[in-house]
Design a protein around this motif. Structure first.
Motif, PDB file in Angstrom:
ATOM      1  N   LEU A  75      -2.794  13.215   3.818  1.00  0.00           N
ATOM      2  CA  LEU A  75      -3.396  14.550   3.745  1.00  0.00           C
ATOM      3  C   LEU A  75      -3.137  15.209   2.395  1.00  0.00           C
ATOM      4  O   LEU A  75      -3.998  15.912   1.859  1.00  0.00           O
ATOM      5  N   ARG A  76      -1.961  14.981   1.850  1.00  0.00           N
ATOM      6  CA  ARG A  76      -1.586  15.637   0.600  1.00  0.00           C
ATOM      7  C   ARG A  76      -2.227  14.982  -0.625  1.00  0.00           C
ATOM      8  O   ARG A  76      -2.649  15.677  -1.559  1.00  0.00           O
ATOM      9  N   TYR A  77      -2.273  13.670  -0.632  1.00  0.00           N
ATOM     10  CA  TYR A  77      -2.623  12.969  -1.867  1.00  0.00           C
ATOM     11  C   TYR A  77      -3.882  12.119  -1.770  1.00  0.00           C
ATOM     12  O   TYR A  77      -4.654  12.032  -2.721  1.00  0.00           O
ATOM     13  N   VAL A  78      -4.119  11.458  -0.625  1.00  0.00           N
ATOM     14  CA  VAL A  78      -5.259  10.550  -0.520  1.00  0.00           C
ATOM     15  C   VAL A  78      -6.563  11.320  -0.367  1.00  0.00           C
ATOM     16  O   VAL A  78      -7.564  11.031  -1.043  1.00  0.00           O
ATOM     17  N   THR A  79      -6.563  12.316   0.533  1.00  0.00           N
ATOM     18  CA  THR A  79      -7.799  13.080   0.767  1.00  0.00           C
ATOM     19  C   THR A  79      -8.255  13.852  -0.473  1.00  0.00           C
ATOM     20  O   THR A  79      -9.443  14.114  -0.642  1.00  0.00           O
ATOM     21  N   SER A  80      -7.300  14.191  -1.338  1.00  0.00           N
ATOM     22  CA  SER A  80      -7.658  14.912  -2.570  1.00  0.00           C
ATOM     23  C   SER A  80      -8.129  13.975  -3.674  1.00  0.00           C
ATOM     24  O   SER A  80      -8.593  14.440  -4.714  1.00  0.00           O
ATOM     25  N   GLY A  81      -8.008  12.671  -3.454  1.00  0.00           N
ATOM     26  CA  GLY A  81      -8.463  11.706  -4.448  1.00  0.00           C
ATOM     27  C   GLY A  81      -7.437  11.349  -5.505  1.00  0.00           C
ATOM     28  O   GLY A  81      -7.737  10.567  -6.412  1.00  0.00           O
ATOM     29  N   ARG A  82      -6.235  11.906  -5.403  1.00  0.00           N
ATOM     30  CA  ARG A  82      -5.225  11.604  -6.413  1.00  0.00           C
ATOM     31  C   ARG A  82      -4.630  10.211  -6.249  1.00  0.00           C
ATOM     32  O   ARG A  82      -4.147   9.614  -7.204  1.00  0.00           O
ATOM     33  N   VAL A  83      -4.625   9.702  -5.022  1.00  0.00           N
ATOM     34  CA  VAL A  83      -4.008   8.411  -4.718  1.00  0.00           C
ATOM     35  C   VAL A  83      -4.988   7.561  -3.919  1.00  0.00           C
ATOM     36  O   VAL A  83      -5.667   8.063  -3.012  1.00  0.00           O
ATOM     37  N   GLY A  84      -5.064   6.262  -4.262  1.00  0.00           N
ATOM     38  CA  GLY A  84      -5.874   5.329  -3.493  1.00  0.00           C
ATOM     39  C   GLY A  84      -5.134   4.876  -2.247  1.00  0.00           C
ATOM     40  O   GLY A  84      -3.900   4.947  -2.176  1.00  0.00           O
ATOM     41  N   TYR A  85      -5.887   4.390  -1.252  1.00  0.00           N
ATOM     42  CA  TYR A  85      -5.268   3.991   0.011  1.00  0.00           C
ATOM     43  C   TYR A  85      -5.995   2.772   0.561  1.00  0.00           C
ATOM     44  O   TYR A  85      -7.225   2.761   0.677  1.00  0.00           O
ATOM     45  N   ILE A  86      -5.220   1.733   0.871  1.00  0.00           N
ATOM     46  CA  ILE A  86      -5.771   0.491   1.419  1.00  0.00           C
ATOM     47  C   ILE A  86      -4.947   0.100   2.632  1.00  0.00           C
ATOM     48  O   ILE A  86      -3.726   0.237   2.633  1.00  0.00           O
ATOM     49  N   GLU A  87      -5.605  -0.386   3.676  1.00  0.00           N
ATOM     50  CA  GLU A  87      -4.907  -0.907   4.848  1.00  0.00           C
ATOM     51  C   GLU A  87      -5.189  -2.400   4.974  1.00  0.00           C
ATOM     52  O   GLU A  87      -6.332  -2.842   4.824  1.00  0.00           O
ATOM     53  N   LYS A  88      -4.132  -3.157   5.248  1.00  0.00           N
ATOM     54  CA  LYS A  88      -4.260  -4.599   5.463  1.00  0.00           C
ATOM     55  C   LYS A  88      -3.660  -4.928   6.820  1.00  0.00           C
ATOM     56  O   LYS A  88      -2.502  -4.578   7.090  1.00  0.00           O
ATOM     57  N   TYR A  89      -4.438  -5.615   7.662  1.00  0.00           N
ATOM     58  CA  TYR A  89      -4.017  -5.931   9.020  1.00  0.00           C
ATOM     59  C   TYR A  89      -3.545  -7.377   9.086  1.00  0.00           C
ATOM     60  O   TYR A  89      -4.297  -8.306   8.786  1.00  0.00           O
ATOM     61  N   VAL A  90      -2.288  -7.528   9.442  1.00  0.00           N
ATOM     62  CA  VAL A  90      -1.675  -8.858   9.540  1.00  0.00           C
ATOM     63  C   VAL A  90      -0.859  -8.919  10.826  1.00  0.00           C
ATOM     64  O   VAL A  90      -0.474  -7.892  11.386  1.00  0.00           O
TER      65      VAL A  90
END
Length: 781
Positions: A685-700
Motif C-alpha cells: 500500500l505504501r510503496y507498490v501502489t504508488s509506483g515507487r517499488v516493483g512487485y512480483i509474485e512467484k508460486y513454488v
C-alpha cells in the motif's frame, strides 16, 4: 564594558614563577588522585565522573583540608591565582571548541523547535524566579548600586545550563546516543547560548562603545571561520600520504583560536560562544578535523575537564554559611533553581507530549551549572560597587550545590529506570520509517569500507552511520607488558600508529571523499584486539551507540577475474560470533565490486535492486531495510515474493479460508504468518501502489521449484539482492536447499545464492533480525 564588568587581567605575571607554579601542579595532582579514589567508590553506584571530581576539589577546599593552616598556606596563595586564570582560560577555549566539533549539527537542525522549546521553558521560569529572588536580596543585602546588573546575574545563574557539564555527565552515564540525551545536549547548548547573548546584549546597551566592539567581534569570528576552512583544506593537501596533519599545523589552528578568544575577551565579551561556533562551523571531513579530534579528545576528557570540575569544588567555602541570613540566601537560590527548571521544563515537555519521566530527567540535567556562571560571578571580586566578596562566595556555593545535587539525582534516575531508558530499537521492523536509522558498519580492510559506503549511499531518509575499523592485534604485541591504554582508540601512545598500517589511510581517504560527495557525515572508530575477542568490542559499541543494525563484510571478496576468494579465517569466525551475540539486527554484505552494486551517488543510471521475501522475521527485517532505500532515486527496487501453491493447485489468497492447512504445510506459527501478511500488505500500500517499488509474485511448492525461480531472478541481472537469513520454520519452499551448505551464517537461501555453482553476479545483503529474549525461538531453515 563598564569597570564593574571587566575580567581580571591575566597578563600580570608574578615575580617568583616557581613556587606558585609548583603549588598549582601539586594541587592538580592531589585533586586527580582524590578524584580517582572517589570515582572507584561512586562508579559502582552509577555516579558520573564529574561528581567525583567536584567532591575531590571540595576535599581540598577551605571547607575541609584547607581549613588547616599549613595546608591553606600551601594551597591558597595569591601568586598562584595567575596560573589558575591562565589554565582556566586555555581550558575553556579548548573544550568549548571541541564541544563545537562534537555537536551533532544535523540533529540540532532537525530538532531545533523541540530543543529550543524545552530550553525556553526553563529559561522563562528561571527568569521569573530570578527577578523575584533579586527583589528580596537587593533589600536583604543592602545593594544600592548596579541593581539591574545584580538582577541579571542572579537570573542567568538560575536560568543557565552549563553545556560542558551536561555533555560530560550524559557521556559518563552512557545515554548520549539516546533520544533524551541528545535532546538534553541540544537544549543545554541553546540554553547557554541564549544566556550568553542576553548578557552580551546587556553589555552592549549599558556601556558606551560596546556596540562597536560587538561588531568587531563578529567580523573577527567570521574571518577565522573562513580561514579555518582554507587551513583545513591546505593542511590536508600537504599531508596526502599521512594519516593525520602535523602537530605544528594543529598548533597553528589552536593558536589562532586562542588569539581570537583573547581578542574577544579584550573587547569585553565572553569567548565561550565564539569558541563553540568556531568548532561547530569547522569542516566536518578531512585529515585536519580527524587530527583535532584525536589530539583534543583524550587530553580534554581525561585531564582538562577533571581538573576543571575539581576546581569547581575547590571554590566551595562553607565558612561563609555562618549566619542564618547566608544559609537562607543559598537555600532560596538553590530551591529556586530546581523549582524553576523543573516547572519550566515540564510545562514545555507537556506541550511537546514528552513522557513525564523524561521531562523530570531533562529538568534536573538542565539544572547543571559551572561554566558561564563562573565567568559572570568572577567579574572583579574586589569591586564592592556591585557585590561583596561574601556574596560572590555564596553564589559560588549555589553553583557547586546545584551541580552536585542535580548530577546525583540524574545518576539515580538513570540507575533506577535503567530498563526504561535502555535501547529498544534493536530491529528495523519495529522502527518507524520517519525515525532515524542508526547503523554500525564494520570493515577489516579498505575494500570492506568501500562496500559499506556503497550501502550507506543507497539509504534514504534520516540516517546516522558509524564505521568501525576492526584491526587484528599483531602477535608481536601480545605480551604481558602491553599497557591497557594501548588498546584504546585515540590514546596518545607511541605505537598506536602501527595498528592498521596503510589501511587506516585508505579508509580515511575513502570516507573523506564519500563525505564530500554525499554530504553524509560518517563517524569513524577503530578497535584493536585479537580475533577471538574482537566481537565483544563490536557488540559493546553497538549497544553504546544504540544502533538498529550492524553491517558485516563477507569473508570472501571478488578478484579481478570476478571469482570469489577467501579472506582471513578470523573474518569469518568474528562474523559468526557477532551474529550470535549482537544486541541488534545484523546484515552480512557479500560485495561483488566488479559485477554487483556500484556507488549509487553519481552513477549514470538507477541500479536495479531486488528483495526476496519468503516469510518469517528475517525476511520482514529485510523488507523493512528495503523501505530505507525505496525512496532513493538512484535505486530501482523490486520485491519478489515467493508463495506456496495450495494443495488444490490454486494460488492462495492473503487470507484463505483453509489457512490452517497452509500453515501445517509451512510448519510456521499462525502469528508469524499473520505478521507476514500484514507487513507485506502495508508495504504494498505504501510503496507498490504508488509506483515507487516493483512487485512480483512467484508460486513454488518445493525446494527444486524455488531453485528454478531463483535462477530466473539471477538472469534478471539485479545489482543487489536483499534476503533474510532464516526464521521461516521448516518451510517446503526451502526444503533441500541446505544439502550443499557451505556458509551457514548466510542462511539457506543466501548460502545457495553465494555458492560458486549458482554463478551469481549480483551483490547480496543477508539480514538477520535481532531476537529478543522474550521472543519464542524460531529455528532457521
Amino acid at each position: 564594558m563598564s569597570s564593574t564588568m571587566k575580567p581580571n587581567n591575566i597578563t600580570d605575571c608574578p615575580e617568583d614563577p616557581f613556587n606558585p607554579l609548583a603549588t598549582a601542579i601539586i594541587q592538580i595532582s592531589c585533586m586527580l588522585v582524590i578524584a580517582h579514589i572517589f570515582h572507584l567508590i561512586f562508579k559502582p553506584l552509577g555516579q558520573p565522573g564529574p561528581i567525583s571530581q567536584i567532591l575531590a576539589g571540595l576535599v581540598l577546599s577551605p571547607t575541609l583540608l584547607s581549613r588547616i593552616n599549613k595546608v591553606r598556606e600551601f594551597f591558597i596563595q595569591d601568586t598562584s591565582a595567575f596560573y589558575y586564570k591562565i589554565f582556566d582560560f586555555i581550558s575553556r577555549v579548548l573544550f568549548m571548541f571541541l564541544f563545537g566539533l562534537e555537536t551533532d549539527v544535523t540533529y540540532l537542525r532537525l530538532n531545533f523547535r523541540v530543543a529550543s522549546t524545552v530550553a525556553l521553558g526553563g529559561i522563562l521560569m528561571s527568569i521569573i524566579f530570578g527577578i523575584s529572588a533579586s527583589i528580596v536580596f537587593l533589600k536583604l543585602l543592602a545593594i544600592k548600586i548596579n541593581k539591574v546588573a545584580f538582577t541579571i546575574v542572579v537570573s542567568i545563574l538560575l536560568a543557565n545550563s552549563a553545556s560542558p557539564v551536561v555533555m560530560r555527565v550524559i557521556d559518563e552515564l552512557k545515554f548520549d546516543t539516546a533520544e533524551v540525551g541528545r535532546l538534553a545536549k541540544s537544549s543545554s547548548l541553546i540554553n547557554e547560548i541564549s544566556c550568553v547573548l542576553v548578557m552580551a546584549a546587556y553589555l552592549v546597551f549599558s556601556s558606551s562603545g560596546m556596540l562597536g566592539n560587538a561588531i568587531w567581534s563578529i567580523i573577527v569570528t567570521i574571518a577565522l571561520v573562513i580561514l579555518n576552512r582554507y587551513m583545513a583544506r591546505w593542511f590536508a593537501m600537504w599531508n596526502k600520504k599521512s594519516k593525520y596533519v602535523s602537530n605544528a599545523q594543529v598548533l597553528v589552528i589552536l593558536v589562532f583560536i586562542v588569539f581570537v578568544s583573547l581578542l574577544i575577551e579584550g573587547l569585553g565579551f565572553s569567548s565561550i560562544l565564539i569558541c563553540f561556533l568556531l568548532g561547530m562551523m569547522f569542516p566536518r571531513e578531512g585529515k585536519t578535523t580527524r587530527t583535532l579530534f584525536k589530539k583534543l579528545t583524550y587530553s580534554i576528557h581525561n585531564f582538562i575537564l577533571p581538573i576543571y570540575f575539581g576546581y569547581m569544588g575547590f571554590q566551595f567555602d562553607a565558612s561563609d554559611l555562618n549566619t542564618i541570613q547566608s544559609a537562607a540566601f543559598v537555600l532560596i537560590l538553590v530551591l529556586s533553581s530546581f523549582v524553576a527548571k523543573l516547572v519550566g521544563t515540564m510545562a514545555a515537555t507537556h506541550h511537546l507530549k514528552i513522557p513525564r519521566i523524561k521531562a523530570v530527567l531533562l529538568g534536573f540535567i538542565l539544572n547543571l551549572k559551572g561554566n558561564y556562571e563562573y565567568l559572570i560571578i568572577h567579574v572583579n571580586v574586589n569591586d564592592r560597587t556591585w557585590w561583596s566578596t561574601k556574596v560572590h562566595n555564596l553564589l559560588l556555593v549555589v553553583v557547586v550545590l546545584n551541580t552536585l545535587i542535580s548530577g546525583t539525582i540524574v545518576a539515580f534516575i538513570m540507575k533506577r529506570k535503567e530498563n526504561y531508558f535502555a535501547h529498544k530499537d534493536t530491529s528495523l521492523e519495529q522502527l518507524s520509517k520517519e525515525c532515524e536509522f542508526r547503523m554500525l558498519a564494520c570493515a577489516y580492510e579498505p575494500r570492506h569500507a568501500s562496500g559499506q559506503l556503497v550501502l550507506t549511499a543507497a539509504l534514504s531518509g534520516s540516517i546516522a552511520p558509524y564505521l568501525i575499523h576492526l584491526v587484528e592485534l599483531p602477535k608481536k604485541r601480545r605480551k604481558n607488558t602491553l599497557m591497557y591504554n594501548q588498546l584504546e582508540d585515540g590514546g596518545n601512545f607511541s605505537d598506536e600508529e602501527e595498528y592498521g598500517g596503510n589501511d587506516v589511510l585508505e579508509i580515511n581517504d575513502a570516507v573523506d571523499a564519500f563525505t564530500i560527495m554525499s554530504k553524509i557525515r560518517i563517524q569513524q572508530m577503530k578497535v584493536v584486539n585479537n580475533f577471538a575477542n574482537i566481537y565483544e568490542d563490536v557488540c559493546n559499541t553497538a549497544e553504546d551507540l544504540r544502533v538498529s543494525m550492524i553491517m558485516l563484510p563477507f569473508h570472501k571478496h571478488q578478484r579481478i577475474d570476478k571469482q570469489m576468494e577467501n579472506g582471513k579465517e578470523g573474518y569469518r569466525t568474528t562474523n559468526q560470533k557477532i551474529l550470535r551475540h549482537a544486541p541488534c539486527s545484523v546484515g552480512v554484505f557479500v560485495h561483488r565490486d566488479q559485477t554487483g552494486i556500484q556507488q549509487p551517488i553519481g552513477y549514470e543510471k538507477a541500479q536495479p535492486v531486488a528483495t526476496l521475501f519468503f516469510g518469517g522475521l528475517d525476511d520482514r527485517e529485510a523488507l523493512a531495510y528495503s523501505t530505507r532505500i525505496a525512496s532513493n532515486t538512484n535505486i530501482n527496487l523490486t520485491v519478489i515474493r515467493f508463495r506456496p501453491i495450495e494443495p488444490s493447485g490454486k494460488q492462495p489468497f492473503d487470507a484463505p479460508p483453509n489457512i490452517d492447512d497452509v500453515l501445517m504445510s509451512l510448519s510456521i506459527s499462525k502469528s508469524e504468518y499473520e505478521k507476514d501478511i500484514v507487513f507485506i500488505e502495508d508495504f504494498r500500500l505504501r510503496y507498490v501502489t504508488s509506483g515507487r517499488v516493483g512487485y512480483i509474485e512467484k508460486y513454488v511448492n518445493s525446494g527444486e521449484e524455488t531453485v528454478e525461480a531463483l535462477r530466473e531472478v539471477r538472469d534478471m541481472e539485479f545489482s543487489l539482492l536483499i534476503v533474510g537469513k532464516g526464521g521461516r520454520g521448516r518451510s517446503p519452499l526451502t526444503t533441500g536447499l541446505s544439502d550443499w551448505e557451505e556458509c551457514p551464517e548466510l542462511g539457506t537461501v543466501g548460502d545457495l545464492l553465494a555458492s560458486v555453482d549458482f554463478n551469481l553476479k549480483s551483490s547480496m545483503l543477508i539480514i538477520q533480525q535481532h531476537r529478543h529474549h522474550s521472543d519464542t525461538e524460531i529455528v532457521s531453515s
